[in-house]
Design a protein around this motif. Structure first.
Motif, PDB file in Angstrom:
ATOM      1  N   PHE A  44       0.845  -1.041   0.149  1.00 37.78           N
ATOM      2  CA  PHE A  44       0.067   0.041  -0.043  1.00 37.78           C
ATOM      3  C   PHE A  44       0.670   1.440  -0.055  1.00 37.78           C
ATOM      4  O   PHE A  44       2.140   1.246   0.468  1.00 37.78           O
ATOM      5  N   ASP A  45       0.242   2.416  -0.380  1.00 37.17           N
ATOM      6  CA  ASP A  45       0.944   3.630  -0.267  1.00 37.17           C
ATOM      7  C   ASP A  45       0.402   4.105   0.969  1.00 37.17           C
ATOM      8  O   ASP A  45      -0.585   4.839   1.373  1.00 37.17           O
ATOM      9  N   PHE A  46       1.260   3.954   2.128  1.00 35.57           N
ATOM     10  CA  PHE A  46       0.906   4.589   3.317  1.00 35.57           C
ATOM     11  C   PHE A  46       0.786   5.893   3.841  1.00 35.57           C
ATOM     12  O   PHE A  46       0.268   6.368   4.611  1.00 35.57           O
ATOM     13  N   ALA A  47       1.339   6.775   2.721  1.00 34.52           N
ATOM     14  CA  ALA A  47       1.108   8.107   2.627  1.00 34.52           C
ATOM     15  C   ALA A  47      -0.339   8.591   2.596  1.00 34.52           C
ATOM     16  O   ALA A  47      -0.774   9.804   2.679  1.00 34.52           O
ATOM     17  N   LEU A  48      -1.209   7.750   1.815  1.00 35.07           N
ATOM     18  CA  LEU A  48      -2.624   8.213   1.649  1.00 35.07           C
ATOM     19  C   LEU A  48      -3.354   7.878   2.860  1.00 35.07           C
ATOM     20  O   LEU A  48      -3.109   7.262   3.616  1.00 35.07           O
ATOM     21  N   PRO A  49      -4.454   8.690   2.885  1.00 32.56           N
ATOM     22  CA  PRO A  49      -5.554   8.355   3.851  1.00 32.56           C
ATOM     23  C   PRO A  49      -5.999   6.874   3.788  1.00 32.56           C
ATOM     24  O   PRO A  49      -5.930   6.306   2.670  1.00 32.56           O
ATOM     25  N   PRO A  50      -6.463   6.282   4.776  1.00 29.68           N
ATOM     26  CA  PRO A  50      -6.776   4.910   4.853  1.00 29.68           C
ATOM     27  C   PRO A  50      -7.942   4.518   3.695  1.00 29.68           C
ATOM     28  O   PRO A  50      -7.752   3.413   3.140  1.00 29.68           O
ATOM     29  N   ALA A  51      -8.647   5.267   3.793  1.00 33.09           N
ATOM     30  CA  ALA A  51      -9.810   4.823   2.723  1.00 33.09           C
ATOM     31  C   ALA A  51      -9.333   5.148   1.201  1.00 33.09           C
ATOM     32  O   ALA A  51      -9.592   4.110   0.428  1.00 33.09           O
ATOM     33  N   GLU A  52      -8.230   5.820   0.990  1.00 35.81           N
ATOM     34  CA  GLU A  52      -7.780   5.916  -0.376  1.00 35.81           C
ATOM     35  C   GLU A  52      -6.825   4.993  -0.588  1.00 35.81           C
ATOM     36  O   GLU A  52      -6.577   4.382  -1.750  1.00 35.81           O
TER      37      GLU A  52
ATOM     38  N   THR B 201      -5.134   0.817  -6.771  1.00 40.30           N
ATOM     39  CA  THR B 201      -5.009  -0.304  -7.400  1.00 40.30           C
ATOM     40  C   THR B 201      -3.416  -0.502  -7.718  1.00 40.30           C
ATOM     41  O   THR B 201      -2.841  -1.492  -7.480  1.00 40.30           O
ATOM     42  N   HIS B 202      -2.779   0.501  -8.296  1.00 36.93           N
ATOM     43  CA  HIS B 202      -1.340   0.472  -8.720  1.00 36.93           C
ATOM     44  C   HIS B 202      -0.559   0.253  -7.502  1.00 36.93           C
ATOM     45  O   HIS B 202       0.321  -0.907  -7.530  1.00 36.93           O
ATOM     46  N   SER B 203      -0.574   0.813  -6.412  1.00 37.88           N
ATOM     47  CA  SER B 203       0.346   0.458  -5.226  1.00 37.88           C
ATOM     48  C   SER B 203       0.065  -1.171  -4.537  1.00 37.88           C
ATOM     49  O   SER B 203       0.700  -1.841  -4.513  1.00 37.88           O
ATOM     50  N   MET B 204      -1.444  -1.485  -4.864  1.00 43.75           N
ATOM     51  CA  MET B 204      -1.855  -2.796  -4.280  1.00 43.75           C
ATOM     52  C   MET B 204      -1.290  -3.953  -5.303  1.00 43.75           C
ATOM     53  O   MET B 204      -0.874  -5.004  -4.775  1.00 43.75           O
TER      54      MET B 204
ATOM     55  N   ARG C 114      -2.460   2.640   9.955  1.00 44.30           N
ATOM     56  CA  ARG C 114      -3.290   2.673   8.745  1.00 44.30           C
ATOM     57  C   ARG C 114      -4.191   1.648   8.711  1.00 44.30           C
ATOM     58  O   ARG C 114      -4.901   1.325   7.655  1.00 44.30           O
ATOM     59  N   LEU C 115      -3.939   0.372   9.178  1.00 44.03           N
ATOM     60  CA  LEU C 115      -4.473  -0.940   9.118  1.00 44.03           C
ATOM     61  C   LEU C 115      -5.193  -1.318  10.512  1.00 44.03           C
ATOM     62  O   LEU C 115      -5.488  -2.485  10.723  1.00 44.03           O
ATOM     63  N   GLY C 116      -5.483  -0.394  11.260  1.00 43.88           N
ATOM     64  CA  GLY C 116      -6.247  -0.666  12.350  1.00 43.88           C
ATOM     65  C   GLY C 116      -5.207  -1.488  13.426  1.00 43.88           C
ATOM     66  O   GLY C 116      -5.746  -2.330  14.252  1.00 43.88           O
TER      67      GLY C 116
END
Length: 235
Positions: free
Chosen positions: A136-144, A149-152, A164-166
């Motif tokens: 994930f791009d952890f710089a983004l807000p959790p919902a975004e 898709t690209h980072s995933m 960011r993952l609870g």
């Protein structure tokens, strides 16, 4: 009591994967097996891996599959959609993958395989783990973050942020990693663990393993590549 396992990056290595499932894990129908993507390309039997996964699901096994970048790119190729990340950088990879389906062009791959790959989610949340193919791009807000898709599908480097993952750990694949490094991460119960042990790279002694992690006991299972020799085997 049902057991939970995670593995990733099968890359057409059907014989190795079957050995993992049937001999090493001795998977039972009530167990849960989570697979983090990249079932096709590089190894000798992409179609066989997809057939086996669908067969396990049809027989009632709890097998949960995520989409990897190689399924994403194969779908793009089947549908004639331009894709900046070309899965077939070597002609031998293309020939071997298409031959496993008995076709000479991606558009001729039977629709049942495209439909199955298209149905695969990009991420899966468990009470204690979040699963994704790459990261994930952890710089983004959790919902975004969980819509990127690209980072995933393609992340190779990220700074893990459990908040960011609870507070859950992250399991991913995508980046081939020597088995010794995976063992270290598992022993430390790291917050983010990559399970891609480079199974397809038969000629690389630091890789060439399929890894499966028991999510409850933290036992790491490693199976060495058991395929007959094939062209794309070095990294």
């Amino acid at each position: 009591m049902p057991r939970r396992f995670a593995a990733t990056d099968l890359h057409g290595c059907l014989r190795t994967f079957r050995y993992l499932v049937e001999q090493e894990l001795r998977l039972r129908p009530a167990d849960h097996l989570y697979l983090l993507g990249d079932y096709v390309n590089k190894g000798p039997d992409s179609r066989g891996v997809l057939d086996y996964l669908m067969q396990l699901q049809d027989f009632g096994y709890q097998v949960y599959c995520l989409r990897g970048n190689h399924e994403h790119e194969l779908l793009a190729t089947i549908h004639g959609t331009p894709n900046a990340n070309d899965m077939w950088k070597l002609a031998a990879e293309r020939a071997m993958t298409l031959a496993s389906f008995g076709v000479t062009r991606a558009a001729a791959i039977p629709a049942q395989y495209a439909q199955w790959m298209a149905s695969l989610p990009l991420t899966l949340e468990l009470p204690d783990f979040v699963l994704v193919h790459a990261g994930f791009d952890f710089a983004l807000p959790p919902a975004e973050m969980q819509q990127d898709t690209h980072s995933m599908l393609y992340s190779r480097d990220f700074v893990f942020d459990p908040s960011r993952l609870g507070g859950r750990r992250l399991l991913h694949g995508h980046v081939p990693t020597p088995a010794a490094e995976i063992k270290e991460k598992v022993a430390a119960r790291a917050g983010a663990i990559g399970l891609d042990a480079g199974c397809a790279f038969l000629q690389n002694p630091e890789l060439r393993h399929l890894a499966a992690l028991n999510l409850d006991s933290w036992e790491l299972h490693l199976v060495e590549n058991r395929e007959d020799p094939y062209p794309i085997a070095r990294r």
